[in-house]
Each structure stands twice: as structure tokens, then as C-alpha cells.
Design a protein around this motif. Structure first.
Motif, short mmCIF file in Angstrom:
data_model
loop_
_atom_site.label_atom_id
_atom_site.label_comp_id
_atom_site.label_asym_id
_atom_site.label_seq_id
_atom_site.Cartn_x
_atom_site.Cartn_y
_atom_site.Cartn_z
N HIS A 49 -2.12 10.12 2.79
CA HIS A 49 -3.10 9.29 2.08
C HIS A 49 -2.38 8.24 1.27
O HIS A 49 -1.16 8.30 1.07
CB HIS A 49 -3.96 10.16 1.14
CG HIS A 49 -3.18 10.82 0.06
ND1 HIS A 49 -2.47 11.99 0.25
CD2 HIS A 49 -2.96 10.47 -1.25
CE1 HIS A 49 -1.86 12.34 -0.86
NE2 HIS A 49 -2.13 11.43 -1.79
N TRP A 58 3.51 10.22 -1.54
CA TRP A 58 2.79 9.30 -0.66
C TRP A 58 2.67 7.94 -1.35
O TRP A 58 2.84 7.83 -2.57
CB TRP A 58 1.40 9.84 -0.32
CG TRP A 58 1.43 11.19 0.34
CD1 TRP A 58 1.10 12.38 -0.23
CD2 TRP A 58 1.83 11.48 1.67
NE1 TRP A 58 1.27 13.41 0.66
CE2 TRP A 58 1.71 12.88 1.85
CE3 TRP A 58 2.27 10.71 2.74
CZ2 TRP A 58 2.03 13.51 3.04
CZ3 TRP A 58 2.58 11.34 3.93
CH2 TRP A 58 2.46 12.72 4.09
N ASP A 117 -7.17 5.23 -0.04
CA ASP A 117 -8.31 6.05 0.38
C ASP A 117 -8.52 7.22 -0.57
O ASP A 117 -9.41 8.02 -0.37
CB ASP A 117 -8.16 6.55 1.81
CG ASP A 117 -6.78 7.10 2.10
OD1 ASP A 117 -6.68 7.93 3.00
OD2 ASP A 117 -5.82 6.72 1.42
N VAL A 118 -7.71 7.30 -1.63
CA VAL A 118 -7.95 8.16 -2.78
C VAL A 118 -7.84 7.28 -4.02
O VAL A 118 -6.87 6.53 -4.16
CB VAL A 118 -6.95 9.33 -2.86
CG1 VAL A 118 -7.17 10.13 -4.14
CG2 VAL A 118 -7.10 10.24 -1.64
N LEU A 177 -7.73 17.15 -2.16
CA LEU A 177 -7.40 17.22 -0.73
C LEU A 177 -7.36 18.65 -0.23
O LEU A 177 -7.82 18.94 0.87
CB LEU A 177 -6.07 16.52 -0.48
CG LEU A 177 -6.02 15.03 -0.83
CD1 LEU A 177 -4.62 14.48 -0.61
CD2 LEU A 177 -7.05 14.24 -0.02
N ARG A 232 -12.57 10.41 -3.40
CA ARG A 232 -12.36 9.86 -2.07
C ARG A 232 -12.97 8.47 -2.06
O ARG A 232 -14.17 8.30 -2.37
CB ARG A 232 -13.01 10.73 -1.00
CG ARG A 232 -12.30 12.06 -0.79
CD ARG A 232 -12.84 12.78 0.42
NE ARG A 232 -12.25 14.10 0.53
CZ ARG A 232 -11.12 14.37 1.17
NH1 ARG A 232 -10.48 13.39 1.77
NH2 ARG A 232 -10.65 15.60 1.21
#
Length: 373
Positions: free
Chosen positions: A30, A61, A116-117, A140, A191
Motif C-alpha cells: 500500500h 511502504w 490508498d491508505v 489492513l 481506506r
């Protein structure tokens, strides 16, 4: 990063960052966007960026920081720009044309976020960004749509902050049906695909969980205990007047939750009742007239007439409200703010529905697209 920023007393407990980073590395790939609205927080601007950098240094990430200067007049924007240039392109600063207030600033940051987060927190350094990795890990791992912060041990004024907040939370829970303990905590993780299905207007940032309940199940939302620190610089933007705004916004939330997609039922139901009462009054007076009684001077005649007229108006209002709601849903891209100098291209492009596989980032690296990692 300066040693002074790393040793700040508000962020001296980074122990949660490493375990959460280890868990995150094993979770789905993510990209994380951290959104922070700031208004007249010049003393906290550079420290806020440093605190996020320190807290996410081991994040496995890609991540970015989007700071929204909500029309500050004390040099906050200049301080943010200066520190952002030093930090790198993964720190972006948006300057709103004037003070549009916190809700619009948050919405501006959400629109500009590319992850996307999405995580949101206040810019006064009372929220601890070191809690973000743990909250994302829970989001998640448990396949949730939102994880909200719960300030169990608050460090702010009792009379002006904690008591009104306690009362407001109880009232909001009763009206919305959501059993969150701390709906006023700005530290939340979402999200992005779900969060972008709602639009924030007015002072509605306090009711984001309630708005999300209109597009996702409350079972996909959770609350996580987070740390809370006393404000050490700057001045609070909250006061008792906030309580009255919360009450007014709560009425709007209650209406939207129950009648947001069917306002005609709300206005039409009241209109039918009012018109029925007025019609009964006029029918009774009509019967008396047929029996030879004088009704011209009776107050009931005027009352019945205006009740029928009011009922018709409420019915037509319901029809118009239905039309307006259709326009509202069709025009979901309307924005409650304006960025000074126009909107950058990457602020209006929604995040992609899916992301390409990425590998965990090496600490301290930065790619060409403006992501850390």
C-alpha cells in the motif's frame, strides 16, 4: 533531522513504531498519505514535519505527508514551505486562499492525497504520529475501512475541552448509533477508496465516522487507544462556541443519516399530518356552516386554512428537496475550498483503484514520484 526535534518531550516514546513496521511489512502492499491541516501554528510547523518523519522513518511502504495551510496569517505557510524543501518531495504543502476552517482543509488534503491508505491528524502536536503505523497495521490486518483514535488519557483543559467533548460524544453516540468513545479525535486512518465516497462540508470533520456509516458497515470501523499530549506551543482554536456548532451539525447529521436519500419522506410526512389536521378543522367548520352557524369570526377558520396551506408547502418542499438531493449526488465533485494559485494537477486526480506491487522501502530512501520509500 535535528537532534532537537527527535528529543522533543511530546514524542519521546517511539517504541510502537518498530513492531508495527515489522507487522506492516507482512501485510498487503500500500501507499500511505498523512494529511495534516494547520492554521496559525507557526511554532509547531517544522516540528510537526520532523515528528512525522521520525515516526515513519522505519515505515516499510511508500508514504507521503500532505500539510494544508488553512489561510494562516502568522507565517505558518512559510515555515512549512521551508521545512518541506529540506525534507524532500514526499512532503507537500497546500496553501488555501483563505481560512476555510478545519473541515474544508481536511477535505483539501484528502483530495490531494495519492495513497490508498489515508491518515489524518491535527497539527498542534497533541496527536502522536508514532501511533499511525500501529493503526494502519490494524486497518489492513483486520480488513477494516476506518480505525479511529481514542484519547483515553487526555491532556487538555477540563472545563473548556474535556467536559464539552464528553457531552458531545454521548449525544453523538445516541443520535448516530455509533458506539465510539472519542469521536472528536482527529487521528484516524482510512481506506482511501471508502473515504472518498463522502464529502466533508461545514464543520462535519467531527462526524466522519457517521458519514462513513452511510457507505460502509459500522462493523468495518474500529477504535484504537492512542497517546495524547498537552499543547506546548501556540494557542488552541477551540472554545465553548464549538459546542453550539456541534449541536447544529448534529441536527444535519441526524437528517442525512435518516433522510439523506429520501428528504421527501421527511417533509412530506410532516406536510401530510399538518394538512390532515387543517382539513379536519375546515370540514368541521363546513358542517357547522351547513347547520346554519356563523363561522366567519372563528379563529379555527384561519388556523385550518393556514394549516392546509402549510401542509401543501411542506409537500412541495419535499419534492424540491428530492430534486436537490439528486443534484447534490450528481455534483459530488464540488469542493468547499479553493487553493491559492489554482489546484496542482496531482491534487485533483483520484488515487488509482489498485496499486502496482511494490517492495518494502529502505529507510531514508525517496523515489522520483514524490514518495518516501
Amino acid at each position: 533531522m535535528s537532534s532537537a526535534s527527535l528529543s522533543h518531550p511530546a514524542f519521546g516514546e517511539p517504541a510502537l513504531a518498530e513492531p508495527a513496521a515489522t507487522v506492516l511489512a507482512a501485510l498487503p502492499a500500500h501507499r500511505l498519505s498523512v494529511v495534516v491541516p494547520m492554521y496559525n501554528e507557526a511554532e509547531n510547523a517544522a516540528e510537526l514535519i520532523d515528528a512525522v518523519e521520525s515516526s515513519l522513518a522505519a515505515y516499510p511502504w511508500p508514504w507521503e505527508l500532505v500539510v494544508v495551510d488553512d489561510g494562516s496569517t502568522d507565517g505558518t505557510g512559510r515555515a512549512l514551505d521551508r521545512r518541506a524543501r529540506e525534507a524532500g518531495s514526499h512532503v507537500r504543502v497546500l496553501h488555501l486562499a483563505r481560512n476555510f476552517r478545519q473541515t474544508a482543509a481536511i477535505q483539501a488534503g484528502i483530495d490531494a492525497a495519492r495513497g490508498d491508505v489515508i491518515a489524518t491528524l491535527d497539527g498542534d502536536l497533541q496527536n502522536d504520529p508514532a501511533d499511525i503505523p500501529r493503526m494502519v497495521a490494524r486497518l489492513l490486518a483486520e480488513d477494516l475501512d476506518m480505525v479511529a483514535g481514542w484519547r483515553r488519557a487526555r491532556h487538555d483543559g477540563v472545563l473548556l475541552r474535556r467536559v464539552p467533548s464528553w457531552l458531545a460524544n454521548r449525544l453523538i453516540r445516541r443520535v448516530s448509533g455509533l458506539q465510539f468513545q472519542d469521536l472528536g479525535c482527529s487521528l484516524k486512518v482510512f481506506r482511501a477508496g471508502v473515504l472518498r465516497q463522502v464529502r466533508l462540508y461545514g464543520e462535519m470533520h467531527r462526524f466522519i465516522p457517521a458519514w462513513l456509516a452511510t457507505v460502509t458497515s459500522p462493523s468495518r470501523m474500529a477504535e484504537e487507544p492512542v497517546r495524547h499530549h498537552a499543547r506546548h506551543a501556540g494557542h488552541s482554536k477551540y472554545g465553548l462556541t464549538r459546542t453550539f456548532r456541534v449541536l447544529l451539525d448534529l441536527l444535519a447529521v441526524h437528517f442525512f443519516l435518516r433522510f439523506g436519500t429520501r428528504p421527501g419522506h421527511f417533509f412530506g410526512g410532516i406536510g401530510l399530518v399538518v394538512m390532515f389536521v387543517g382539513s379536519v378543522m375546515l370540514a368541521y367548520l363546513g358542517y357547522l356552516k351547513l347547520m346554519g352557524h356563523s363561522i366567519g369570526t372563528r379563529p379555527m377558520l384561519s388556523l385550518g386554512f393556514f394549516l392546509v396551506l402549510g401542509g401543501v408547502q411542506l409537500l412541495t418542499t419535499g419534492v424540491l428537496a428530492e430534486l436537490l438531493m439528486r443534484v447534490y449526488f450528481d455534483a459530488g465533485r464540488a469542493k468547499p475550498y479553493r487553493i491559492r494559485g489554482g489546484e496542482p494537477a496531482d491534487s485533483v486526480v483520484p488515487a488509482p483503484a489498485g496499486i502496482q506491487p511494490v517492495v518494502p522501502a529502505q529507510a531514508g530512501t525517496q523515489d522520483e514520484a514524490g514518495w518516501h520509500g
